[in-house]
Scaffold this motif. Sequence first.
Motif, PDB file in Angstrom:
ATOM      1  N   ILE A 144       0.847  -1.182   0.000  1.00  0.00           N
ATOM      2  CA  ILE A 144       0.000   0.000   0.000  1.00  0.00           C
ATOM      3  C   ILE A 144       0.886   1.236   0.000  1.00  0.00           C
ATOM      4  O   ILE A 144       1.906   1.272   0.682  1.00  0.00           O
ATOM      5  CB  ILE A 144      -0.855   0.046   1.286  1.00  0.00           C
ATOM      6  N   SER A 173      14.861  -1.108   9.453  1.00  0.00           N
ATOM      7  CA  SER A 173      14.038  -2.212   9.910  1.00  0.00           C
ATOM      8  C   SER A 173      12.555  -1.863   9.814  1.00  0.00           C
ATOM      9  O   SER A 173      12.145  -0.762  10.171  1.00  0.00           O
ATOM     10  CB  SER A 173      14.423  -2.512  11.350  1.00  0.00           C
ATOM     11  N   GLY A 174      11.765  -2.797   9.286  1.00  0.00           N
ATOM     12  CA  GLY A 174      10.320  -2.610   9.235  1.00  0.00           C
ATOM     13  C   GLY A 174       9.802  -1.754   8.095  1.00  0.00           C
ATOM     14  O   GLY A 174       8.627  -1.405   8.054  1.00  0.00           O
ATOM     15  N   THR A 175      10.663  -1.409   7.134  1.00  0.00           N
ATOM     16  CA  THR A 175      10.224  -0.534   6.044  1.00  0.00           C
ATOM     17  C   THR A 175       9.506  -1.301   4.941  1.00  0.00           C
ATOM     18  O   THR A 175       8.882  -0.696   4.072  1.00  0.00           O
ATOM     19  CB  THR A 175      11.416   0.222   5.406  1.00  0.00           C
ATOM     20  N   GLY A 176       9.625  -2.634   4.956  1.00  0.00           N
ATOM     21  CA  GLY A 176       8.919  -3.425   3.930  1.00  0.00           C
ATOM     22  C   GLY A 176       9.837  -4.065   2.907  1.00  0.00           C
ATOM     23  O   GLY A 176       9.418  -4.368   1.799  1.00  0.00           O
ATOM     24  N   LYS A 177      11.089  -4.315   3.290  1.00  0.00           N
ATOM     25  CA  LYS A 177      12.049  -4.893   2.338  1.00  0.00           C
ATOM     26  C   LYS A 177      11.616  -6.277   1.865  1.00  0.00           C
ATOM     27  O   LYS A 177      11.675  -6.592   0.682  1.00  0.00           O
ATOM     28  CB  LYS A 177      13.443  -4.972   2.980  1.00  0.00           C
ATOM     29  N   GLU A 178      11.169  -7.083   2.810  1.00  0.00           N
ATOM     30  CA  GLU A 178      10.773  -8.436   2.423  1.00  0.00           C
ATOM     31  C   GLU A 178       9.534  -8.408   1.524  1.00  0.00           C
ATOM     32  O   GLU A 178       9.431  -9.182   0.573  1.00  0.00           O
ATOM     33  CB  GLU A 178      10.529  -9.306   3.667  1.00  0.00           C
ATOM     34  N   LEU A 179       8.631  -7.501   1.834  1.00  0.00           N
ATOM     35  CA  LEU A 179       7.421  -7.394   1.017  1.00  0.00           C
ATOM     36  C   LEU A 179       7.783  -6.978  -0.413  1.00  0.00           C
ATOM     37  O   LEU A 179       7.191  -7.464  -1.380  1.00  0.00           O
ATOM     38  CB  LEU A 179       6.463  -6.383   1.656  1.00  0.00           C
ATOM     39  N   LEU A 324      -2.035   3.309   4.983  1.00  0.00           N
ATOM     40  CA  LEU A 324      -1.613   2.131   5.743  1.00  0.00           C
ATOM     41  C   LEU A 324      -2.523   1.920   6.950  1.00  0.00           C
ATOM     42  O   LEU A 324      -2.927   0.793   7.245  1.00  0.00           O
ATOM     43  CB  LEU A 324      -0.155   2.285   6.191  1.00  0.00           C
ATOM     44  N   ILE A 360       6.899   0.652   9.220  1.00  0.00           N
ATOM     45  CA  ILE A 360       5.545   0.124   8.990  1.00  0.00           C
ATOM     46  C   ILE A 360       5.190  -0.969   9.989  1.00  0.00           C
ATOM     47  O   ILE A 360       4.062  -1.076  10.432  1.00  0.00           O
ATOM     48  CB  ILE A 360       5.410  -0.359   7.534  1.00  0.00           C
ATOM     49  N   ARG A 361       6.194  -1.774  10.371  1.00  0.00           N
ATOM     50  CA  ARG A 361       5.889  -2.830  11.341  1.00  0.00           C
ATOM     51  C   ARG A 361       5.391  -2.226  12.647  1.00  0.00           C
ATOM     52  O   ARG A 361       4.447  -2.712  13.255  1.00  0.00           O
ATOM     53  CB  ARG A 361       7.116  -3.712  11.586  1.00  0.00           C
ATOM     54  N   GLU A 364       1.858  -0.885  12.233  1.00  0.00           N
ATOM     55  CA  GLU A 364       0.895  -1.984  12.209  1.00  0.00           C
ATOM     56  C   GLU A 364       0.605  -2.472  13.633  1.00  0.00           C
ATOM     57  O   GLU A 364      -0.553  -2.679  14.003  1.00  0.00           O
ATOM     58  CB  GLU A 364       1.428  -3.137  11.335  1.00  0.00           C
TER      59      GLU A 364
HETATM   60  N1  LIG Z   1       3.760  -0.935   1.531  1.00  0.00           N
HETATM   61  C1  LIG Z   1       3.233  -1.712   2.474  1.00  0.00           C
HETATM   62  N2  LIG Z   1       1.909  -1.890   2.544  1.00  0.00           N
HETATM   63  C2  LIG Z   1       1.368  -2.665   3.499  1.00  0.00           C
HETATM   64  N3  LIG Z   1       2.052  -3.318   4.422  1.00  0.00           N
HETATM   65  C3  LIG Z   1       3.381  -3.182   4.401  1.00  0.00           C
HETATM   66  C4  LIG Z   1       4.034  -2.380   3.432  1.00  0.00           C
HETATM   67  N4  LIG Z   1       5.366  -2.443   3.652  1.00  0.00           N
HETATM   68  C5  LIG Z   1       5.519  -3.242   4.723  1.00  0.00           C
HETATM   69  N5  LIG Z   1       4.341  -3.697   5.184  1.00  0.00           N
HETATM   70  C6  LIG Z   1       4.141  -4.573   6.340  1.00  0.00           C
HETATM   71  O1  LIG Z   1       5.039  -4.152   7.353  1.00  0.00           O
HETATM   72  C7  LIG Z   1       5.636  -5.260   8.007  1.00  0.00           C
HETATM   73  C8  LIG Z   1       7.130  -5.186   7.867  1.00  0.00           C
HETATM   74  O2  LIG Z   1       7.503  -5.416   6.512  1.00  0.00           O
HETATM   75  P1  LIG Z   1       8.773  -6.303   6.142  1.00  0.00           P
HETATM   76  O3  LIG Z   1       8.864  -7.512   6.983  1.00  0.00           O
HETATM   77  O4  LIG Z   1       8.751  -6.499   4.669  1.00  0.00           O
HETATM   78  O5  LIG Z   1       9.923  -5.260   6.545  1.00  0.00           O
HETATM   79  P2  LIG Z   1      11.507  -5.434   6.541  1.00  0.00           P
HETATM   80  O6  LIG Z   1      12.045  -4.203   5.924  1.00  0.00           O
HETATM   81  O7  LIG Z   1      11.854  -6.731   5.933  1.00  0.00           O
HETATM   82  O8  LIG Z   1      11.850  -5.401   8.084  1.00  0.00           O
HETATM   83  P3  LIG Z   1      13.132  -5.993   8.872  1.00  0.00           P
HETATM   84  O9  LIG Z   1      14.299  -5.185   8.457  1.00  0.00           O
HETATM   85  O10 LIG Z   1      12.775  -5.766  10.292  1.00  0.00           O
HETATM   86  O11 LIG Z   1      13.233  -7.430   8.495  1.00  0.00           O
HETATM   87  C9  LIG Z   1       5.030  -6.491   7.363  1.00  0.00           C
HETATM   88  O12 LIG Z   1       3.972  -6.937   8.160  1.00  0.00           O
HETATM   89  C10 LIG Z   1       4.523  -6.004   6.028  1.00  0.00           C
HETATM   90  O13 LIG Z   1       3.441  -6.753   5.574  1.00  0.00           O
END
Ligand SMILES: Nc1ncnc2c1ncn2[C@@H]1O[C@H](COP(=O)(O)OP(=O)(O)OP(=O)(O)O)[C@@H](O)[C@H]1O
Length: 439
Positions: A144, A173-179, A324, A360-361, A364
């Motif tokens: 989103i 951390s938590g910015t959504g890299k894995e997504l 979000l 974002i984490r 949420e």
């Molecule tokens: N653009 C987005 N829209 C909706 N939800 C998102 C978005 N980006 C991230 N999230 C949600 O935020 C949470 C953290 O995302 P994610 O695990 O991808 O972050 P990360 O960057 O891999 O964090 P870390 O560095 O802690 O591993 C997840 O629950 C994910 O679904």
Amino acid sequence: MLKKENILLVDDDIQILELLHRHLNSMHYHTYSAVSVKEALYILKDTEIDLLITDINMPEINGIQLIKYTAEHFPDMPKLVVTGFPSIDDAMDVFRSGVTEYLTKPFTKNELADAVKKSLENRAKKASVRKSVPKGSTGYGEMIGASEAFSEIVEIIERVKDNHATILIQGESGTGKELVARSIHYSGRFARAPFIPVNCGAIPENLLEAELFGYTKGAFTGANETRKGFFQAADNGTIFLDEIGNASLAVQGKLLRVLQEKEVTKVGSQKPEKLNVRVIAATNSNLEELIQKKLFREDLYYRLTVVSIVVPPLRERVTDIHLLVDRFLQKYGVEYRDRLVRISPEALKILERYPWPGNIRELENVVQRAVIMCDGQVEVKHLPEQVKYKIDFSEETLRPLKEVEKEHITKVLASTGNNKTKAAEILGIDRKTLREKLK
Ligand SMILES: Nc1ncnc2c1ncn2[C@@H]1O[C@H](COP(=O)(O)OP(=O)(O)OP(=O)(O)O)[C@@H](O)[C@H]1O
Ligand SMILES: [Mg+2]
């Protein structure tokens, strides 16, 4: 800003590669970087490239051969040569193979911009316009967002989803890299093949190599059978190497070989296996810093950043917060309350002002908790202390000294019944100064 053409950069000098990448990105071109001709060929195999920028003198296979190859296989692709002083023979070779432009090192940003523009103009104009993400869209699959930064990420995903180029995703951390990594995999043409996430930080160092590449029976104590590793499991699909900054130098060396040779060797085996895997790596540590400290291999870094994606922190894309919050209210409202939960404008305002160190984490989690606590509408009182406290703090507007001084003098004067002598005494200044200030 919509990115323009795809440009493939080939140079064994990583400083030049980095410089080209930075300049071209600031001009809104999308770049793929290759440190050798071999890697350039790998990218050309499945990526539509609009312009090739290459060096001539490189170890193993030189740039002339790359130019000849592309002249034959991609005759419409313009080529720009960036090189030190070329020999006459080289120069003749280059021009005979249809190079459109030539740039000698060192060059300025403007010279580069001109050369790139000319090269692209020379190209037979193709009718096809790059697919672009419709403006005003607020999401991409599960992702989103509507901010400029978000659209830029979606645009890169669109460009890379169908090829096997290696990608490095950086962000807090938590910015959504894995997504982002998952979106690349599941929206592209390898979506039916596996997506294998590996957390390099969670696997003990001595096991990581065996887990990644597999092992043969008897390779070490406990290796009772021959097993495949994550790389073999991801064949034809994507391996997601999370927290790559935590991989030991030994594993980094092995990864480098995999990226160079596109093959892996099980622990205990001599026989390499050819693989077709897209590698997406992610990190929230500053790899440049780790390179300085000799904890991360620079050559691996450049092989990982064929394409680089930086996911900005939430505080730099405040416009995404509202969307979000709506998404999470819907998700947890249905999950916990079996209905839609709203949020008051005041509470939303607080969420939009908080700096979100956990990104974002964290957002949420805060919304999830508030949904559980509230009764159909999230109010300020349902938000955690630290989120509210931060706001109280930052809501106090910082004012100029003059203004505060005026207010204070007025207050003191009032309390002394307009007695200037007494007021001056309290303020610790002489009467003359006070009179001047009053003017
Ligand atoms: N653009 C987005 N829209 C909706 N939800 C998102 C978005 N980006 C991230 N999230 C949600 O935020 C949470 C953290 O995302 P994610 O695990 O991808 O972050 P990360 O960057 O891999 O964090 P870390 O560095 O802690 O591993 C997840 O629950 C994910 O679904
Ligand atoms: Mg993660």
